[in-house]
Design a protein around this motif. Structure first.
Motif, PDB file in Angstrom:
ATOM      1  N   ASN A 103       0.819  -1.214   0.000  1.00 32.47           N
ATOM      2  CA  ASN A 103       0.000   0.000   0.000  1.00 32.47           C
ATOM      3  C   ASN A 103       0.853   1.264   0.000  1.00 32.47           C
ATOM      4  N   GLN A 138       2.164   1.846  -3.469  1.00 30.37           N
ATOM      5  CA  GLN A 138       1.094   2.293  -4.353  1.00 30.37           C
ATOM      6  C   GLN A 138       0.769   3.765  -4.120  1.00 30.37           C
ATOM      7  N   THR A 139       0.898   4.216  -2.880  1.00 28.47           N
ATOM      8  CA  THR A 139       0.716   5.638  -2.587  1.00 28.47           C
ATOM      9  C   THR A 139       1.810   6.461  -3.236  1.00 28.47           C
TER      10      THR A 139
END
Length: 55
Positions: free
Chosen positions: A25, A28-29
């Motif tokens: 995550n 992906q940020t």
């Protein structure tokens, strides 16, 4: 196209590939932020000229 738009396209492609390949995550940020920077370069929202702020 000028050099900053070509760099923006390269950053955008790199960010999309990183988003699709990574399952973390946080990464992906980071790739989402890179997409925003790439779009800024493509649409010339990020200026590179020195601006005189005293005017």
């Amino acid at each position: 196209m000028n050099k900053s738009q070509i760099k923006g396209i390269a950053v955008l492609i790199f960010a999309i590939i990183a988003y699709l390949l990574l399952d973390n995550n946080f990464m992906q940020t980071i790739s989402g932020i890179l997409c925003a920077v790439g779009l800024g370069f493509i649409f010339k929202w990020i200026p590179f000229k020195k601006q005189n702020l005293s005017e």
